[in-house]
Scaffold this active site. Sequence first.
Site, PDB file in Angstrom:
ATOM      1  N   ASP A   1      41.645 -23.083  31.429  1.00  0.00           N
ATOM      2  CA  ASP A   1      41.201 -22.128  32.441  1.00  0.00           C
ATOM      3  C   ASP A   1      41.063 -20.782  31.729  1.00  0.00           C
ATOM      4  OD1 ASP A   1      40.997 -20.216  34.450  1.00  0.00           O
ATOM      5  OD2 ASP A   1      42.385 -21.232  35.806  1.00  0.00           O
TER       6      ASP A   1
ATOM      7  N   TYR B   1      34.292 -13.045  38.442  1.00  0.00           N
ATOM      8  CA  TYR B   1      34.524 -11.732  39.070  1.00  0.00           C
ATOM      9  C   TYR B   1      35.549 -10.864  38.365  1.00  0.00           C
ATOM     10  CZ  TYR B   1      38.134 -14.604  41.452  1.00  0.00           C
ATOM     11  OH  TYR B   1      39.159 -15.464  41.738  1.00  0.00           O
ATOM     12  N   LYS B   2      36.123 -11.369  37.260  1.00  0.00           N
ATOM     13  CA  LYS B   2      37.125 -10.553  36.561  1.00  0.00           C
ATOM     14  C   LYS B   2      36.438  -9.794  35.426  1.00  0.00           C
ATOM     15  CE  LYS B   2      40.721 -13.974  37.624  1.00  0.00           C
ATOM     16  NZ  LYS B   2      41.555 -13.242  38.583  1.00  0.00           N
TER      17      LYS B   2
ATOM     18  N   PHE C   1      48.575 -20.298  37.139  1.00  0.00           N
ATOM     19  CA  PHE C   1      48.088 -19.726  38.386  1.00  0.00           C
ATOM     20  C   PHE C   1      48.160 -20.803  39.478  1.00  0.00           C
ATOM     21  CE2 PHE C   1      44.835 -18.326  41.415  1.00  0.00           C
ATOM     22  CZ  PHE C   1      45.311 -17.040  41.657  1.00  0.00           C
TER      23      PHE C   1
ATOM     24  N   ARG D   1      51.181  -5.142  37.254  1.00  0.00           N
ATOM     25  CA  ARG D   1      50.210  -5.731  36.330  1.00  0.00           C
ATOM     26  C   ARG D   1      49.121  -4.707  36.017  1.00  0.00           C
ATOM     27  NH1 ARG D   1      46.710 -11.168  37.457  1.00  0.00           N
ATOM     28  NH2 ARG D   1      45.734  -9.817  39.003  1.00  0.00           N
TER      29      ARG D   1
HETATM   30  C1  PLP Z   1      43.985 -18.294  36.123  1.00  0.00           C
HETATM   31  C2  PLP Z   1      43.209 -18.316  37.397  1.00  0.00           C
HETATM   32  N1  PLP Z   1      42.559 -19.434  37.768  1.00  0.00           N
HETATM   33  C3  PLP Z   1      41.860 -19.498  38.916  1.00  0.00           C
HETATM   34  C4  PLP Z   1      41.783 -18.409  39.755  1.00  0.00           C
HETATM   35  C5  PLP Z   1      41.081 -18.523  41.083  1.00  0.00           C
HETATM   36  O1  PLP Z   1      39.745 -18.653  40.913  1.00  0.00           O
HETATM   37  P1  PLP Z   1      38.790 -18.885  42.207  1.00  0.00           P
HETATM   38  O2  PLP Z   1      39.173 -17.859  43.211  1.00  0.00           O
HETATM   39  O3  PLP Z   1      37.419 -18.643  41.607  1.00  0.00           O
HETATM   40  O4  PLP Z   1      38.961 -20.275  42.659  1.00  0.00           O
HETATM   41  C6  PLP Z   1      42.415 -17.213  39.403  1.00  0.00           C
HETATM   42  C7  PLP Z   1      42.332 -16.032  40.278  1.00  0.00           C
HETATM   43  O5  PLP Z   1      42.851 -14.999  40.048  1.00  0.00           O
HETATM   44  C8  PLP Z   1      43.156 -17.175  38.199  1.00  0.00           C
HETATM   45  O6  PLP Z   1      43.822 -16.071  37.847  1.00  0.00           O
END
Ligand code: PLP
Length: 419
Positions: free
Chosen positions: A200, A225-226, A129, A378
Amino acid sequence: MMTRADFEKLDAQDPLAGLRQQFILEDGLIYLDGNSLGVLPRATAPRVAQVVQQEWGQGLIRSWNSAGWISLSQRVGNKIAQLIGARSGEVVAVDSTSINLFKVLAAALGIAQARDPARTVVLSEAGNFPTDLYVAQGLSALTQQRCVLKQVESGEILGALSQDTAVLMLTHVNYKTGAMWDMSAITAAAQARGVLVIWDLAHSAGAVEVDLHQANADFAVGCGYKYLNGGPGAPAFVWMHPRHAAHARQPLSGWLGHVSPFAFSPDYSPAHGITQFVCGTPPVISLAALECGVDTVLAAGSVGGMRAVRAKSTALTRAFIACITPFCERLGLTLISPRQDDARGSQVCYAHANAYAVMQALIERRVIGDFRAPDVLRFGFTPLYTRFADVFDAAQGLQEVLATKVYAQERFTRRQAVT
Ligand SMILES: Cc1ncc(COP(=O)(O)O)c(C=O)c1O
Protein backbone atom coordinates in the site's frame (compact mmCIF):
# COMPACT_ATOMS: atom_id res chain seq x y z
CA MET A 1 21.01 26.44 17.48
CA MET A 2 19.67 27.33 14.02
CA THR A 3 17.80 30.59 13.50
CA ARG A 4 14.93 31.41 11.13
CA ALA A 5 17.49 33.10 8.87
CA ASP A 6 19.31 29.75 8.54
CA PHE A 7 16.06 28.14 7.37
CA GLU A 8 15.43 30.97 4.91
CA LYS A 9 18.90 30.32 3.53
CA LEU A 10 17.97 26.67 2.96
CA ASP A 11 14.89 27.85 1.03
CA ALA A 12 17.05 30.14 -1.09
CA GLN A 13 19.25 27.16 -2.03
CA ASP A 14 16.37 24.71 -2.56
CA PRO A 15 16.22 23.46 -6.17
CA LEU A 16 12.53 22.52 -5.65
CA ALA A 17 11.47 25.92 -4.30
CA GLY A 18 9.89 27.01 -7.61
CA LEU A 19 7.45 24.08 -7.56
CA ARG A 20 5.44 25.79 -4.81
CA GLN A 21 4.16 28.21 -7.46
CA GLN A 22 2.06 25.38 -8.85
CA PHE A 23 -0.27 25.54 -5.83
CA ILE A 24 -2.83 27.86 -4.34
CA LEU A 25 -1.71 28.42 -0.77
CA GLU A 26 -2.87 31.22 1.49
CA ASP A 27 -0.18 33.53 2.84
CA GLY A 28 0.65 32.79 6.44
CA LEU A 29 -0.86 29.32 6.43
CA ILE A 30 1.51 26.46 7.20
CA TYR A 31 0.06 23.30 5.75
CA LEU A 32 1.55 20.10 7.15
CA ASP A 33 -1.28 17.77 6.17
CA GLY A 34 -0.53 16.91 2.55
CA ASN A 35 -0.24 13.30 3.74
CA SER A 36 -3.99 13.45 4.34
CA LEU A 37 -5.23 15.86 1.64
CA GLY A 38 -2.85 17.50 -0.81
CA VAL A 39 -3.09 21.21 -1.65
CA LEU A 40 -5.09 22.49 -4.64
CA PRO A 41 -2.92 22.91 -7.76
CA ARG A 42 -3.47 26.12 -9.76
CA ALA A 43 -4.14 24.09 -12.90
CA THR A 44 -7.01 22.08 -11.40
CA ALA A 45 -9.93 24.53 -11.35
CA PRO A 46 -9.49 25.69 -14.99
CA ARG A 47 -9.02 22.11 -16.16
CA VAL A 48 -12.11 20.90 -14.30
CA ALA A 49 -14.06 23.86 -15.72
CA GLN A 50 -12.91 22.87 -19.20
CA VAL A 51 -13.98 19.25 -18.68
CA VAL A 52 -17.37 20.36 -17.38
CA GLN A 53 -18.12 23.20 -19.80
CA GLN A 54 -16.55 22.01 -23.03
CA GLU A 55 -16.01 18.26 -22.86
CA TRP A 56 -19.26 17.52 -21.05
CA GLY A 57 -21.31 20.63 -21.81
CA GLN A 58 -20.59 20.75 -25.52
CA GLY A 59 -18.99 17.45 -26.42
CA LEU A 60 -21.55 15.39 -24.50
CA ILE A 61 -21.36 11.66 -25.18
CA ARG A 62 -18.89 12.24 -28.03
CA SER A 63 -16.22 13.14 -25.48
CA TRP A 64 -15.76 9.50 -24.47
CA ASN A 65 -13.89 9.25 -27.77
CA SER A 66 -13.00 12.80 -28.78
CA ALA A 67 -11.70 13.91 -25.35
CA GLY A 68 -10.18 10.53 -24.54
CA TRP A 69 -12.36 9.90 -21.48
CA ILE A 70 -12.47 6.18 -22.15
CA SER A 71 -8.72 5.80 -21.64
CA LEU A 72 -8.32 8.40 -18.86
CA SER A 73 -7.74 5.76 -16.16
CA GLN A 74 -4.88 4.39 -18.23
CA ARG A 75 -3.49 7.83 -19.15
CA VAL A 76 -3.35 8.97 -15.52
CA GLY A 77 -2.10 5.51 -14.52
CA ASN A 78 0.81 5.85 -16.95
CA LYS A 79 1.79 9.13 -15.32
CA ILE A 80 1.62 7.65 -11.81
CA ALA A 81 3.71 4.70 -13.06
CA GLN A 82 6.62 7.10 -13.61
CA LEU A 83 6.60 7.97 -9.90
CA ILE A 84 6.60 4.43 -8.52
CA GLY A 85 9.02 2.51 -10.74
CA ALA A 86 6.32 0.90 -12.84
CA ARG A 87 6.13 0.84 -16.64
CA SER A 88 3.67 2.29 -19.05
CA GLY A 89 0.55 0.13 -19.29
CA GLU A 90 0.96 -1.35 -15.79
CA VAL A 91 -1.05 1.10 -13.66
CA VAL A 92 -4.66 2.28 -13.76
CA ALA A 93 -6.19 5.12 -11.73
CA VAL A 94 -9.50 3.75 -10.46
CA ASP A 95 -11.78 3.35 -7.45
CA SER A 96 -10.56 3.91 -3.89
CA THR A 97 -7.49 2.40 -2.26
CA SER A 98 -9.78 0.20 -0.16
CA ILE A 99 -11.55 -1.22 -3.23
CA ASN A 100 -8.28 -1.71 -5.07
CA LEU A 101 -6.93 -3.57 -2.05
CA PHE A 102 -9.91 -5.89 -2.15
CA LYS A 103 -9.24 -6.61 -5.80
CA VAL A 104 -5.50 -7.26 -5.47
CA LEU A 105 -5.90 -9.25 -2.27
CA ALA A 106 -8.40 -11.57 -3.92
CA ALA A 107 -6.22 -11.84 -7.04
CA ALA A 108 -3.08 -12.57 -5.02
CA LEU A 109 -4.87 -15.19 -2.91
CA GLY A 110 -6.12 -16.86 -6.07
CA ILE A 111 -2.58 -17.09 -7.44
CA ALA A 112 -1.14 -18.32 -4.13
CA GLN A 113 -3.83 -20.97 -3.63
CA ALA A 114 -3.56 -22.23 -7.21
CA ARG A 115 0.07 -23.03 -6.34
CA ASP A 116 -0.63 -24.35 -2.85
CA PRO A 117 -4.21 -24.58 -1.47
CA ALA A 118 -2.87 -24.82 2.09
CA ARG A 119 -1.76 -21.20 2.02
CA THR A 120 -4.68 -19.29 3.51
CA VAL A 121 -3.04 -16.63 5.69
CA VAL A 122 -2.84 -12.94 4.84
CA LEU A 123 -0.13 -11.56 7.08
CA SER A 124 -0.12 -7.90 8.06
CA GLU A 125 1.05 -5.46 10.65
CA ALA A 126 -1.36 -4.84 13.54
CA GLY A 127 -0.58 -1.12 13.19
CA ASN A 128 -1.46 -1.07 9.50
CA PHE A 129 -4.07 1.45 8.36
CA PRO A 130 -7.42 0.01 9.49
CA THR A 131 -8.99 -0.13 6.03
CA ASP A 132 -6.30 -2.60 4.91
CA LEU A 133 -7.16 -4.87 7.83
CA TYR A 134 -10.92 -4.41 7.41
CA VAL A 135 -10.75 -5.32 3.71
CA ALA A 136 -8.89 -8.53 4.57
CA GLN A 137 -11.47 -9.30 7.25
CA GLY A 138 -14.26 -8.73 4.74
CA LEU A 139 -12.63 -11.03 2.23
CA SER A 140 -12.15 -13.60 4.96
CA ALA A 141 -15.88 -13.62 5.74
CA LEU A 142 -16.76 -13.78 2.06
CA THR A 143 -14.44 -16.70 1.34
CA GLN A 144 -15.45 -18.65 4.43
CA GLN A 145 -11.97 -18.68 5.87
CA ARG A 146 -10.09 -19.43 2.65
CA CYS A 147 -8.43 -16.17 3.70
CA VAL A 148 -7.39 -15.72 7.32
CA LEU A 149 -5.97 -12.40 8.45
CA LYS A 150 -3.05 -12.66 10.85
CA GLN A 151 -1.88 -9.43 12.48
CA VAL A 152 1.48 -9.19 14.24
CA GLU A 153 3.69 -6.35 15.47
CA SER A 154 6.00 -4.91 12.83
CA GLY A 155 9.11 -6.45 14.39
CA GLU A 156 7.53 -9.91 14.15
CA ILE A 157 6.59 -9.83 10.47
CA LEU A 158 9.55 -11.77 9.11
CA GLY A 159 9.34 -14.42 11.84
CA ALA A 160 5.62 -14.87 11.19
CA LEU A 161 6.03 -15.82 7.51
CA SER A 162 5.28 -19.52 7.33
CA GLN A 163 4.14 -22.44 5.15
CA ASP A 164 0.52 -21.32 5.42
CA THR A 165 1.17 -17.66 4.48
CA ALA A 166 -0.29 -16.77 1.10
CA VAL A 167 0.15 -13.00 1.04
CA LEU A 168 2.08 -10.37 2.95
CA MET A 169 0.13 -7.10 2.87
CA LEU A 170 1.98 -4.04 4.16
CA THR A 171 1.80 -0.28 3.96
CA HIS A 172 5.19 1.05 2.88
CA VAL A 173 5.04 4.13 5.15
CA ASN A 174 2.97 3.69 8.30
CA TYR A 175 0.15 6.22 8.56
CA LYS A 176 0.58 6.81 12.29
CA THR A 177 4.33 6.60 12.90
CA GLY A 178 5.83 7.43 9.52
CA ALA A 179 8.02 4.30 9.80
CA MET A 180 9.08 3.08 6.35
CA TRP A 181 9.78 -0.52 5.40
CA ASP A 182 12.75 -1.53 3.26
CA MET A 183 10.57 -2.61 0.34
CA SER A 184 13.20 -4.63 -1.52
CA ALA A 185 14.45 -6.52 1.53
CA ILE A 186 11.00 -7.41 2.88
CA THR A 187 9.69 -8.41 -0.55
CA ALA A 188 12.70 -10.67 -1.15
CA ALA A 189 12.40 -12.27 2.30
CA ALA A 190 8.70 -13.01 1.81
CA GLN A 191 9.09 -14.32 -1.73
CA ALA A 192 11.90 -16.61 -0.58
CA ARG A 193 9.24 -18.28 1.58
CA GLY A 194 6.80 -18.56 -1.33
CA VAL A 195 4.70 -15.56 -0.25
CA LEU A 196 3.24 -12.88 -2.55
CA VAL A 197 3.65 -9.27 -1.47
CA ILE A 198 1.15 -6.39 -1.74
CA TRP A 199 2.32 -2.86 -0.96
CA ASP A 200 0.00 0.00 0.00
CA LEU A 201 1.74 3.15 -1.25
CA ALA A 202 -0.81 5.62 0.16
CA HIS A 203 1.90 7.53 2.06
CA SER A 204 4.68 6.93 -0.45
CA ALA A 205 3.56 7.85 -3.97
CA GLY A 206 4.76 11.38 -4.71
CA ALA A 207 6.69 11.68 -1.45
CA VAL A 208 9.41 9.03 -1.36
CA GLU A 209 11.25 7.06 -4.02
CA VAL A 210 9.52 3.82 -4.92
CA ASP A 211 10.77 1.32 -7.49
CA LEU A 212 8.28 -1.52 -7.72
CA HIS A 213 10.22 -3.37 -10.41
CA GLN A 214 13.52 -3.08 -8.64
CA ALA A 215 11.83 -4.36 -5.46
CA ASN A 216 10.19 -7.13 -7.54
CA ALA A 217 6.85 -6.53 -5.75
CA ASP A 218 3.74 -8.47 -6.78
CA PHE A 219 0.92 -5.92 -6.40
CA ALA A 220 0.58 -2.33 -5.23
CA VAL A 221 -2.19 0.16 -4.53
CA GLY A 222 -2.13 3.79 -3.45
CA CYS A 223 -4.00 7.03 -2.89
CA GLY A 224 -4.60 9.94 -5.26
CA TYR A 225 -5.63 12.55 -2.72
CA LYS A 226 -2.52 12.69 -0.53
CA TYR A 227 0.91 13.49 -2.02
CA LEU A 228 -0.49 13.23 -5.56
CA ASN A 229 -2.70 16.29 -4.90
CA GLY A 230 -5.71 14.85 -6.73
CA GLY A 231 -8.36 16.44 -4.49
CA PRO A 232 -10.80 15.10 -1.88
CA GLY A 233 -11.84 11.55 -2.73
CA ALA A 234 -9.59 11.44 -5.81
CA PRO A 235 -9.37 8.04 -7.54
CA ALA A 236 -6.70 5.69 -6.24
CA PHE A 237 -4.35 3.51 -8.32
CA VAL A 238 -3.45 -0.14 -8.71
CA TRP A 239 -0.41 -1.97 -10.12
CA MET A 240 0.28 -5.62 -10.82
CA HIS A 241 3.62 -7.10 -11.83
CA PRO A 242 3.28 -8.23 -15.48
CA ARG A 243 4.35 -11.77 -14.51
CA HIS A 244 0.90 -12.20 -12.95
CA ALA A 245 -1.06 -10.83 -15.89
CA ALA A 246 -1.90 -14.22 -17.39
CA HIS A 247 -3.14 -15.78 -14.10
CA ALA A 248 -4.56 -12.99 -11.96
CA ARG A 249 -8.34 -12.70 -11.69
CA GLN A 250 -9.93 -9.99 -9.63
CA PRO A 251 -13.50 -10.54 -8.43
CA LEU A 252 -15.14 -7.18 -9.26
CA SER A 253 -15.57 -8.22 -12.87
CA GLY A 254 -17.28 -5.16 -14.30
CA TRP A 255 -17.87 -4.29 -17.91
CA LEU A 256 -14.93 -1.89 -18.33
CA GLY A 257 -12.54 -4.60 -17.16
CA HIS A 258 -13.81 -6.82 -19.95
CA VAL A 259 -11.50 -7.51 -22.88
CA SER A 260 -14.08 -6.05 -25.24
CA PRO A 261 -16.67 -3.97 -23.36
CA PHE A 262 -18.49 -2.77 -26.43
CA ALA A 263 -19.06 -6.28 -27.72
CA PHE A 264 -21.64 -6.49 -24.89
CA SER A 265 -21.06 -10.20 -24.53
CA PRO A 266 -23.07 -11.86 -21.73
CA ASP A 267 -19.94 -13.67 -20.50
CA TYR A 268 -17.06 -12.04 -18.72
CA SER A 269 -13.62 -12.32 -20.22
CA PRO A 270 -10.94 -10.19 -18.52
CA ALA A 271 -9.04 -7.48 -20.34
CA HIS A 272 -5.32 -8.02 -20.73
CA GLY A 273 -3.02 -6.78 -18.00
CA ILE A 274 -3.98 -4.12 -15.50
CA THR A 275 -7.11 -2.96 -17.38
CA GLN A 276 -8.87 -5.97 -15.86
CA PHE A 277 -8.77 -4.01 -12.58
CA VAL A 278 -11.05 -1.33 -13.99
CA CYS A 279 -14.60 -2.18 -12.94
CA GLY A 280 -17.23 0.42 -13.86
CA THR A 281 -17.37 3.81 -15.57
CA PRO A 282 -14.47 6.05 -14.46
CA PRO A 283 -15.20 9.35 -12.63
CA VAL A 284 -14.01 11.62 -15.44
CA ILE A 285 -14.09 14.93 -13.57
CA SER A 286 -12.19 13.49 -10.61
CA LEU A 287 -9.66 11.85 -12.91
CA ALA A 288 -9.09 15.16 -14.68
CA ALA A 289 -8.38 16.77 -11.29
CA LEU A 290 -6.10 13.89 -10.32
CA GLU A 291 -4.15 14.29 -13.55
CA CYS A 292 -3.43 17.93 -12.63
CA GLY A 293 -2.20 16.78 -9.23
CA VAL A 294 0.05 14.08 -10.66
CA ASP A 295 1.46 16.63 -13.10
CA THR A 296 2.60 18.78 -10.16
CA VAL A 297 4.78 15.89 -9.00
CA LEU A 298 6.01 15.06 -12.50
CA ALA A 299 7.07 18.71 -12.77
CA ALA A 300 9.84 17.84 -10.31
CA GLY A 301 11.38 15.91 -13.21
CA SER A 302 13.13 19.08 -14.36
CA VAL A 303 14.80 19.61 -10.97
CA GLY A 304 15.94 16.10 -10.07
CA GLY A 305 12.69 14.09 -9.99
CA MET A 306 11.68 11.81 -7.12
CA ARG A 307 15.31 11.58 -5.92
CA ALA A 308 15.31 15.33 -5.28
CA VAL A 309 11.79 15.19 -3.80
CA ARG A 310 12.90 12.50 -1.38
CA ALA A 311 16.09 14.36 -0.50
CA LYS A 312 14.04 17.44 0.41
CA SER A 313 11.49 15.34 2.29
CA THR A 314 14.29 13.86 4.41
CA ALA A 315 15.83 17.27 5.01
CA LEU A 316 12.47 18.77 6.07
CA THR A 317 11.56 15.99 8.49
CA ARG A 318 15.08 15.92 9.95
CA ALA A 319 14.98 19.70 10.44
CA PHE A 320 11.60 19.50 12.18
CA ILE A 321 12.85 16.85 14.60
CA ALA A 322 15.94 18.99 15.27
CA CYS A 323 13.75 22.04 16.05
CA ILE A 324 11.52 20.09 18.46
CA THR A 325 14.24 18.15 20.26
CA PRO A 326 15.34 20.95 22.64
CA PHE A 327 11.82 21.17 24.22
CA CYS A 328 10.47 17.73 23.35
CA GLU A 329 10.66 16.01 26.73
CA ARG A 330 10.15 19.14 28.83
CA LEU A 331 6.81 19.87 27.12
CA GLY A 332 5.51 16.30 27.16
CA LEU A 333 6.20 15.19 23.60
CA THR A 334 7.51 11.74 22.64
CA LEU A 335 8.87 11.21 19.13
CA ILE A 336 7.26 8.11 17.63
CA SER A 337 8.74 8.40 14.13
CA PRO A 338 12.11 6.82 13.38
CA ARG A 339 15.13 9.10 13.83
CA GLN A 340 17.02 7.24 11.16
CA ASP A 341 16.41 9.08 7.86
CA ASP A 342 16.01 6.03 5.62
CA ALA A 343 13.52 4.42 8.01
CA ARG A 344 11.19 7.47 7.99
CA GLY A 345 8.69 8.53 5.33
CA SER A 346 7.66 12.15 4.79
CA GLN A 347 5.96 12.71 8.14
CA VAL A 348 6.94 13.23 11.75
CA CYS A 349 4.72 12.16 14.64
CA TYR A 350 4.78 12.85 18.34
CA ALA A 351 2.70 11.40 21.12
CA HIS A 352 1.27 13.85 23.69
CA ALA A 353 -1.25 13.31 26.46
CA ASN A 354 -3.45 16.13 25.09
CA ALA A 355 -2.70 15.59 21.42
CA TYR A 356 -6.19 16.34 20.11
CA ALA A 357 -6.49 19.70 21.89
CA VAL A 358 -2.89 20.62 21.09
CA MET A 359 -3.53 20.09 17.37
CA GLN A 360 -6.74 22.12 17.49
CA ALA A 361 -4.90 25.00 19.16
CA LEU A 362 -2.12 24.77 16.59
CA ILE A 363 -4.62 24.82 13.74
CA GLU A 364 -6.12 28.00 15.19
CA ARG A 365 -2.62 29.46 14.94
CA ARG A 366 -2.71 28.50 11.24
CA VAL A 367 -0.35 25.54 11.46
CA ILE A 368 -2.33 22.61 10.07
CA GLY A 369 -1.41 19.05 10.93
CA ASP A 370 -3.74 16.35 12.21
CA PHE A 371 -4.47 14.02 15.13
CA ARG A 372 -4.60 10.26 15.11
CA ALA A 373 -6.13 8.40 18.02
CA PRO A 374 -5.29 7.84 20.74
CA ASP A 375 -2.56 10.45 21.27
CA VAL A 376 -0.67 11.25 18.08
CA LEU A 377 0.19 14.63 16.58
CA ARG A 378 0.93 14.05 12.91
CA PHE A 379 2.89 16.43 10.68
CA GLY A 380 3.24 15.68 6.98
CA PHE A 381 5.87 17.42 4.86
CA THR A 382 5.08 17.68 1.17
CA PRO A 383 8.37 18.67 -0.49
CA LEU A 384 6.67 20.36 -3.45
CA TYR A 385 5.21 23.18 -1.39
CA THR A 386 6.64 23.06 2.14
CA ARG A 387 9.41 25.54 2.86
CA PHE A 388 12.19 25.19 5.41
CA ALA A 389 10.98 28.42 7.02
CA ASP A 390 7.59 26.70 7.50
CA VAL A 391 9.35 23.97 9.47
CA PHE A 392 10.88 26.56 11.79
CA ASP A 393 7.59 28.45 12.23
CA ALA A 394 5.58 25.28 12.86
CA ALA A 395 8.02 24.15 15.55
CA GLN A 396 7.85 27.60 17.18
CA GLY A 397 4.06 27.47 17.08
CA LEU A 398 4.00 24.04 18.68
CA GLN A 399 6.38 25.16 21.41
CA GLU A 400 4.17 28.16 22.24
CA VAL A 401 0.96 26.12 22.27
CA LEU A 402 2.57 23.65 24.67
CA ALA A 403 4.40 26.14 26.88
CA THR A 404 1.38 28.43 27.35
CA LYS A 405 -1.02 25.47 27.74
CA VAL A 406 -3.51 27.38 25.60
CA TYR A 407 -4.76 23.98 24.41
CA ALA A 408 -6.45 23.45 27.80
CA GLN A 409 -9.24 25.83 26.75
CA GLU A 410 -12.52 23.97 26.43
CA ARG A 411 -13.12 24.82 22.76
CA PHE A 412 -10.00 22.91 21.73
CA THR A 413 -11.14 19.69 23.38
CA ARG A 414 -14.45 19.34 21.51
CA ARG A 415 -14.05 16.41 19.09
CA GLN A 416 -15.17 16.86 15.51
CA ALA A 417 -16.11 14.00 13.16
CA VAL A 418 -12.86 14.19 11.21
CA THR A 419 -9.70 14.54 13.26
C1 PLP B 1 -2.34 3.51 4.26
C2 PLP B 1 -3.71 3.86 3.80
N1 PLP B 1 -4.40 3.00 3.02
C3 PLP B 1 -5.64 3.28 2.59
C4 PLP B 1 -6.26 4.46 2.93
C5 PLP B 1 -7.69 4.71 2.52
O1 PLP B 1 -7.79 4.89 1.18
P1 PLP B 1 -9.25 5.09 0.51
O2 PLP B 1 -9.96 6.12 1.31
O3 PLP B 1 -8.87 5.57 -0.88
O4 PLP B 1 -9.92 3.78 0.47
C6 PLP B 1 -5.58 5.40 3.71
C7 PLP B 1 -6.22 6.68 4.07
O5 PLP B 1 -5.71 7.51 4.73
C8 PLP B 1 -4.28 5.08 4.16
O6 PLP B 1 -3.61 5.93 4.96
